[in-house]
Design a protein around this motif. Structure first.
Motif, PDB file in Angstrom:
ATOM      1  N   LEU A 155       4.369   8.136   4.448  1.00 32.90           N
ATOM      2  CA  LEU A 155       3.896   9.364   3.821  1.00 32.90           C
ATOM      3  C   LEU A 155       2.598   9.851   4.447  1.00 32.90           C
ATOM      4  CD1 LEU A 155       4.359   9.118  -0.065  1.00 32.90           C
ATOM      5  CD2 LEU A 155       4.883  11.088   1.354  1.00 32.90           C
ATOM      6  N   LEU A 156       1.611   8.986   4.505  1.00 36.99           N
ATOM      7  CA  LEU A 156       0.297   9.403   4.980  1.00 36.99           C
ATOM      8  C   LEU A 156       0.293   9.661   6.485  1.00 36.99           C
ATOM      9  CD1 LEU A 156      -1.961   7.082   2.805  1.00 36.99           C
ATOM     10  CD2 LEU A 156      -1.252   9.445   2.394  1.00 36.99           C
ATOM     11  N   HIS A 157       1.087   8.905   7.222  1.00 37.48           N
ATOM     12  CA  HIS A 157       1.162   9.121   8.671  1.00 37.48           C
ATOM     13  C   HIS A 157       1.748  10.489   8.993  1.00 37.48           C
ATOM     14  CE1 HIS A 157       1.884   8.435  12.933  1.00 37.48           C
ATOM     15  NE2 HIS A 157       3.147   8.776  12.738  1.00 37.48           N
ATOM     16  N   HIS A 158       2.880  10.817   8.389  1.00 38.52           N
ATOM     17  CA  HIS A 158       3.542  12.090   8.693  1.00 38.52           C
ATOM     18  C   HIS A 158       2.757  13.275   8.143  1.00 38.52           C
ATOM     19  CE1 HIS A 158       7.284  10.732  10.611  1.00 38.52           C
ATOM     20  NE2 HIS A 158       7.200   9.689   9.814  1.00 38.52           N
ATOM     21  N   CYS A 159       2.121  13.096   6.985  1.00 37.51           N
ATOM     22  CA  CYS A 159       1.333  14.197   6.436  1.00 37.51           C
ATOM     23  C   CYS A 159       0.135  14.507   7.316  1.00 37.51           C
ATOM     24  CB  CYS A 159       0.875  13.860   5.018  1.00 37.51           C
ATOM     25  SG  CYS A 159       2.186  13.967   3.795  1.00 37.51           S
ATOM     26  N   GLY A 160      -0.523  13.475   7.832  1.00 35.42           N
ATOM     27  CA  GLY A 160      -1.647  13.702   8.714  1.00 35.42           C
ATOM     28  C   GLY A 160      -1.234  14.302  10.042  1.00 35.42           C
ATOM     29  N   LYS A 161      -0.039  13.947  10.513  1.00 38.99           N
ATOM     30  CA  LYS A 161       0.447  14.416  11.810  1.00 38.99           C
ATOM     31  C   LYS A 161       0.948  15.846  11.752  1.00 38.99           C
ATOM     32  CE  LYS A 161       3.678  12.964  15.455  1.00 38.99           C
ATOM     33  NZ  LYS A 161       4.702  11.946  15.808  1.00 38.99           N
ATOM     34  N   ARG A 162       1.523  16.248  10.606  1.00 42.41           N
ATOM     35  CA  ARG A 162       2.189  17.549  10.514  1.00 42.41           C
ATOM     36  C   ARG A 162       1.532  18.497   9.507  1.00 42.41           C
ATOM     37  NH1 ARG A 162       7.037  17.805  12.839  1.00 42.41           N
ATOM     38  NH2 ARG A 162       7.763  19.394  11.389  1.00 42.41           N
ATOM     39  N   SER A 163       0.332  18.156   9.036  1.00 38.03           N
ATOM     40  CA  SER A 163      -0.413  19.005   8.100  1.00 38.03           C
ATOM     41  C   SER A 163       0.407  19.319   6.846  1.00 38.03           C
ATOM     42  CB  SER A 163      -0.845  20.309   8.788  1.00 38.03           C
ATOM     43  OG  SER A 163      -1.717  20.039   9.860  1.00 38.03           O
ATOM     44  N   LEU A 164       0.908  18.258   6.223  1.00 41.85           N
ATOM     45  CA  LEU A 164       1.706  18.383   5.011  1.00 41.85           C
ATOM     46  C   LEU A 164       0.921  17.832   3.819  1.00 41.85           C
ATOM     47  CD1 LEU A 164       5.049  16.950   6.460  1.00 41.85           C
ATOM     48  CD2 LEU A 164       4.458  19.372   6.202  1.00 41.85           C
ATOM     49  N   ARG A 165       1.260  18.305   2.623  1.00 42.26           N
ATOM     50  CA  ARG A 165       0.686  17.773   1.401  1.00 42.26           C
ATOM     51  C   ARG A 165       1.638  16.713   0.837  1.00 42.26           C
ATOM     52  NH1 ARG A 165      -2.119  21.482   3.381  1.00 42.26           N
ATOM     53  NH2 ARG A 165      -3.433  22.885   2.130  1.00 42.26           N
ATOM     54  N   PRO A 166       1.171  15.474   0.634  1.00 44.14           N
ATOM     55  CA  PRO A 166       2.059  14.446   0.087  1.00 44.14           C
ATOM     56  C   PRO A 166       2.167  14.516  -1.429  1.00 44.14           C
ATOM     57  CG  PRO A 166      -0.075  13.479   0.553  1.00 44.14           C
ATOM     58  CD  PRO A 166      -0.152  14.936   0.985  1.00 44.14           C
ATOM     59  N   ILE A 167       3.384  14.336  -1.937  1.00 45.89           N
ATOM     60  CA  ILE A 167       3.638  14.193  -3.371  1.00 45.89           C
ATOM     61  C   ILE A 167       4.547  12.975  -3.521  1.00 45.89           C
ATOM     62  CG2 ILE A 167       4.606  15.223  -5.447  1.00 45.89           C
ATOM     63  CD1 ILE A 167       4.148  17.969  -4.221  1.00 45.89           C
ATOM     64  N   TRP A 168       4.094  11.999  -4.296  1.00 45.00           N
ATOM     65  CA  TRP A 168       4.840  10.748  -4.436  1.00 45.00           C
ATOM     66  C   TRP A 168       5.263  10.588  -5.894  1.00 45.00           C
ATOM     67  CZ3 TRP A 168       2.787   5.382  -2.346  1.00 45.00           C
ATOM     68  CH2 TRP A 168       3.850   4.469  -2.329  1.00 45.00           C
ATOM     69  N   CYS A 169       6.567  10.699  -6.140  1.00 45.57           N
ATOM     70  CA  CYS A 169       7.142  10.521  -7.483  1.00 45.57           C
ATOM     71  C   CYS A 169       7.840   9.166  -7.512  1.00 45.57           C
ATOM     72  CB  CYS A 169       8.140  11.625  -7.802  1.00 45.57           C
ATOM     73  SG  CYS A 169       7.471  13.298  -7.699  1.00 45.57           S
ATOM     74  N   ALA A 170       7.388   8.281  -8.397  1.00 46.56           N
ATOM     75  CA  ALA A 170       7.937   6.924  -8.357  1.00 46.56           C
ATOM     76  C   ALA A 170       7.827   6.230  -9.697  1.00 46.56           C
ATOM     77  CB  ALA A 170       7.208   6.095  -7.290  1.00 46.56           C
ATOM     78  N   ASP A 171       8.744   5.266  -9.883  1.00 49.14           N
ATOM     79  CA  ASP A 171       8.625   4.284 -10.950  1.00 49.14           C
ATOM     80  C   ASP A 171       8.069   3.033 -10.282  1.00 49.14           C
ATOM     81  OD1 ASP A 171       8.836   2.397 -12.913  1.00 49.14           O
ATOM     82  OD2 ASP A 171      11.019   2.497 -13.101  1.00 49.14           O
ATOM     83  N   PHE A 172       6.796   2.724 -10.539  1.00 43.78           N
ATOM     84  CA  PHE A 172       6.138   1.618  -9.870  1.00 43.78           C
ATOM     85  C   PHE A 172       6.357   0.278 -10.571  1.00 43.78           C
ATOM     86  CE2 PHE A 172       3.831   5.302  -8.286  1.00 43.78           C
ATOM     87  CZ  PHE A 172       3.714   5.000  -6.937  1.00 43.78           C
ATOM     88  N   GLY A 173       6.890   0.306 -11.786  1.00 42.30           N
ATOM     89  CA  GLY A 173       7.166  -0.938 -12.477  1.00 42.30           C
ATOM     90  C   GLY A 173       5.945  -1.613 -13.066  1.00 42.30           C
ATOM     91  N   MET A 174       4.829  -0.915 -13.101  1.00 43.61           N
ATOM     92  CA  MET A 174       3.589  -1.463 -13.656  1.00 43.61           C
ATOM     93  C   MET A 174       2.718  -0.317 -14.118  1.00 43.61           C
ATOM     94  SD  MET A 174       1.605  -2.498 -10.113  1.00 43.61           S
ATOM     95  CE  MET A 174       3.132  -3.066  -9.345  1.00 43.61           C
ATOM     96  N   ASP A 175       1.663  -0.631 -14.835  1.00 46.60           N
ATOM     97  CA  ASP A 175       0.761   0.392 -15.330  1.00 46.60           C
ATOM     98  C   ASP A 175       0.101   1.136 -14.179  1.00 46.60           C
ATOM     99  OD1 ASP A 175      -2.270   1.022 -16.550  1.00 46.60           O
ATOM    100  OD2 ASP A 175      -0.618   1.319 -17.947  1.00 46.60           O
TER     101      ASP A 175
END
Length: 292
Positions: free
Chosen positions: A139-159
């Motif tokens: 996520l962070l590599h491609h966003c920095g390379k292509r000037s994108l805004r990252p949005i991460w939607c996830a169930d992390f399984g913890m608080d």
């Protein structure tokens, strides 16, 4: 943009509505009790949504059903450029705006260990996060390379606090913003905590009930302006899965929502103060004087 974790599909292949139109319309795959992905897509397609699906693991006891992650986007607002598996079924989808908004890279993930945890296995927080580290780096590599805004939607399984703390331990983390510059010490921000000041509980699953395991994360390039605040606080840890189903929820996890603005286009504090002054209702005495 709609992200769904843990949705069922037939077969172990990635699916895209833009390239697999026959599969989504095939009568051999349209049983809504089995192929939740195709069934949901056919409903959202009526509103002009596209979808990409990435499988994570096979449903126990089934030879064909796979659980995975799906990202839906409204075609009139977004153009899907590319998608890929960022590891362990984490789905990354690059979307460019058709409305002069920021381009985004959306990641939708629910690692295999999170499924296993809800099925009764025990994992440490480190073990749960380890499967998501490749997704974070991608996520962070491609966003920095292509000037994108990252949005991460996830169930992390913890608080939420534990999840952010574990993600921050990644020693290889490349902290970049949308411009590619060095970011602040904190890479990820929870959209609900940014707006509400806390993360409401999201899970009524057996081993994570009452915890805020489902998050929508963003970096400094996006500014959240609205979120869902969950069920009333008096229901915290009290509502069972059955009670949620009876009240109309389709899952043992609550729906999450966040609306964002581009941080670089936020009104300045001075502009806000002028707007508030001009929109404010005049004092009652002044109002009465004008009327008289």
């Amino acid at each position: 943009i709609i992200c769904v974790q843990g949705i069922h599909s037939v077969g172990e292949r990635a699916r895209c509505s833009e390239t697999n139109t026959r599969w989504f319309s095939s009568y051999s795959y349209n049983d809504p009790t089995v192929n939740h992905l195709a069934s949901l897509y056919r409903e959202l397609a009526k509103k002009n949504y596209g979808v990409v699906f990435m499988p994570t693991l096979k449903q126990p006891g089934s030879a064909q059903i796979h659980c995975g992650n799906a990202v839906f986007w409204k075609r009139t607002r977004w153009q899907m450029e590319r998608y890929w598996d960022a590891g362990k079924g984490a789905l990354c989808v690059e979307l460019t705006s058709k409305l002069q908004g920021p381009d985004v890279l959306v990641c939708c993930s629910r690692a295999g260990n999170v499924y296993a945890e809800e099925w009764g296995k025990n994992f440490s927080n480190e073990e749960l996060i380890t499967q998501l580290i490749p997704a974070q780096r991608a996520l962070l590599h491609h966003c920095g390379k292509r000037s994108l805004r990252p949005i991460w939607c996830a169930d992390f399984g913890m608080d939420s606090d534990a999840a952010l703390a574990e993600l921050a331990k990644d020693q290889h983390l490349q902290k970049v913003t949308h411009s590619g510059d060095e970011a602040s010490k904190q890479t990820w921000f929870s959209s609900t905590k940014s707006v509400l000041g806390y993360d409401p509980w999201t899970s009524s699953a057996r081993f994570t009930a009452g915890q805020a395991t489902d998050l929508i994360l963003h970096d400094e390039g996006l500014h959240p302006i609205a979120v869902l605040n969950g069920l009333p606080m008096e229901c915290h840890g009290e509502s069972t899965f059955l009670e949620l189903l009876q009240s109309g929820y389709p899952s043992d996890h609550l729906i999450q929502m966040a609306a964002f603005m581009d941080s670089s286009q936020l009104p300045s504090q001075l502009e806000n103060s002028h707007a508030e002054a001009s929109d404010a209702r005049p004092p009652l005495r002044q109002h009465n004087a004008v009327d008289s």
